[in-house]
Motif scaffolding. Structure first.
Motif, short mmCIF file in Angstrom:
data_model
loop_
_atom_site.label_atom_id
_atom_site.label_comp_id
_atom_site.label_asym_id
_atom_site.label_seq_id
_atom_site.Cartn_x
_atom_site.Cartn_y
_atom_site.Cartn_z
N HIS A 165 37.06 48.39 39.30
CA HIS A 165 38.28 48.27 40.11
C HIS A 165 38.03 48.76 41.53
O HIS A 165 38.40 48.10 42.51
N GLY A 178 38.19 51.83 34.98
CA GLY A 178 38.15 50.84 36.04
C GLY A 178 37.69 49.49 35.58
O GLY A 178 37.45 48.59 36.40
N ASN A 179 37.56 49.30 34.27
CA ASN A 179 37.20 47.98 33.74
C ASN A 179 38.36 47.02 33.94
O ASN A 179 39.52 47.37 33.73
N LEU A 180 38.05 45.79 34.33
CA LEU A 180 39.05 44.78 34.64
C LEU A 180 39.18 43.83 33.45
O LEU A 180 38.32 42.99 33.23
N GLN A 205 37.00 45.88 44.26
CA GLN A 205 38.27 45.68 44.95
C GLN A 205 39.05 44.49 44.37
O GLN A 205 39.62 43.68 45.12
N GLU A 242 36.11 41.05 29.94
CA GLU A 242 36.37 42.04 30.98
C GLU A 242 35.21 42.08 31.96
O GLU A 242 34.09 41.65 31.65
N ILE A 298 43.89 47.10 33.88
CA ILE A 298 42.77 47.89 34.40
C ILE A 298 42.77 49.22 33.65
O ILE A 298 43.75 49.97 33.70
N ILE A 302 43.35 38.88 35.71
CA ILE A 302 43.20 40.26 35.25
C ILE A 302 44.55 40.74 34.76
O ILE A 302 45.54 40.73 35.50
N ASN A 335 42.17 43.44 41.65
CA ASN A 335 43.39 44.06 41.16
C ASN A 335 44.05 43.22 40.07
O ASN A 335 43.66 42.07 39.82
N SER A 336 45.05 43.81 39.43
CA SER A 336 45.81 43.10 38.39
C SER A 336 46.38 41.80 38.94
O SER A 336 46.78 41.72 40.11
N ASN A 365 32.88 52.07 38.35
CA ASN A 365 34.28 51.68 38.31
C ASN A 365 34.44 50.32 38.99
O ASN A 365 34.37 50.22 40.22
#
Length: 267
Positions: free
Chosen positions: A251, A192-194, A255, A242, A188, A185, A257-258, A249
């Motif tokens: 993200h 909240g799209n990854l 749960q 994505e 974000i 990822i 993360n980048s 959301n």
């Protein structure tokens, strides 16, 4: 070297982490107007999370193709302001980049390599020979960007440097495997799209899903291909794979993360 007659109306874009709750953006625009009030200034965003160079890199990389050749892109996300990090201007095929040498331009330059670069050592194009240790955007980058957009040549702005020496931000690479592509990822967004670092071309015309942590997320074409609240993988308008939640959301809900690893699996 690009002349400002390429654009009938010279153009400068601004990207920063200044938000809209301070006067910093207005000050930047004021400095630009002092040099050339005829310049058109476009705000890309000033909502980059504080000091998040990776987010700034991604946003600039995905914005620059939509502007005319010769545009000056002024990007200021600069946690190293006042330190020994270089202040730079870079020429590339689409125009110019002005800002700190901290990797913020590495996304753009991975798609359109630098033609030439300079360290901004010519004080004649600074607002003051004694710039603030905390606001190079006002005292160095804004006046240099306005000067470039007004027709000043890149070589007049400072000492030439090797483009290969510019800082590159490591956001990971995607790698093909026997069953698909492994990536991570890289951004974000506000919804909240990854957004992964896997180009959408890898999944075009294929049946696929994304494996992330213990999740298996179906690859589809539109958010509405799954029920409200369900997870989906698709290729966004930016061209990258994505993960999203229909009307939610990803993200917060998943749960993730980048920099977290994910894998596109072809079926």
């Amino acid at each position: 070297m690009y002349k400002n007659q390429i654009n009938q109306q010279p153009l400068v874009t601004l990207l920063s982490d200044f938000s809209d709750r301070n006067v910093y953006v207005g000050i930047i625009k004021g400095v630009i107007a002092e040099i050339n009030p005829k310049l058109t200034v476009v705000d890309l965003t000033h909502q980059i999370p504080p000091q998040d160079i990776a987010a700034a890199r991604f946003c600039l990389m995905n914005a620059y193709p939509y502007f005319p050749v010769g545009t000056v892109h002024l990007a200021i996300v600069d946690p190293g302001v006042g330190s020994k990090r270089r202040a730079i201007a870079v020429e590339f095929a689409q125009g110019f980049l002005v800002g700190p040498d901290n990797g913020i331009f590495s996304g753009v330059l991975s798609q359109s390599p630098a033609i030439a670069a300079v360290e901004l050592t010519n004080l004649n194009y600074w607002r003051t020979p004694q710039p603030s240790k905390t606001f190079h955007g006002r005292d160095i980058f804004a006046p240099v960007g306005a000067s470039l957009a007004s027709g000043i040549l890149l070589k007049q702005l400072g000492q030439e440097i090797d483009p290969a020496s510019l800082v590159k931000l490591d956001v990971g690479e995607c790698k093909q495997t026997t069953t698909g592509v492994v990536g991570c990822i890289q951004y974000i967004d506000h919804f909240g799209n990854l957004v992964s670092n896997i180009p959408g071309s890898y999944v075009q015309g294929k049946t696929w899903y994304v494996q992330a942590a213990l999740l298996s997320i179906p690859g589809c074409e539109t958010y509405s291909d799954v029920k409200v609240g369900e997870a989906i993988a698709l290729v966004g308008s930016h061209g990258w794979v994505e993960i999203a939640i229909n009307s939610g959301n990803a993200h917060l809900q998943l749960q993730l993360n980048s920099q977290e690893t994910l894998q596109v699996m072809l079926t």
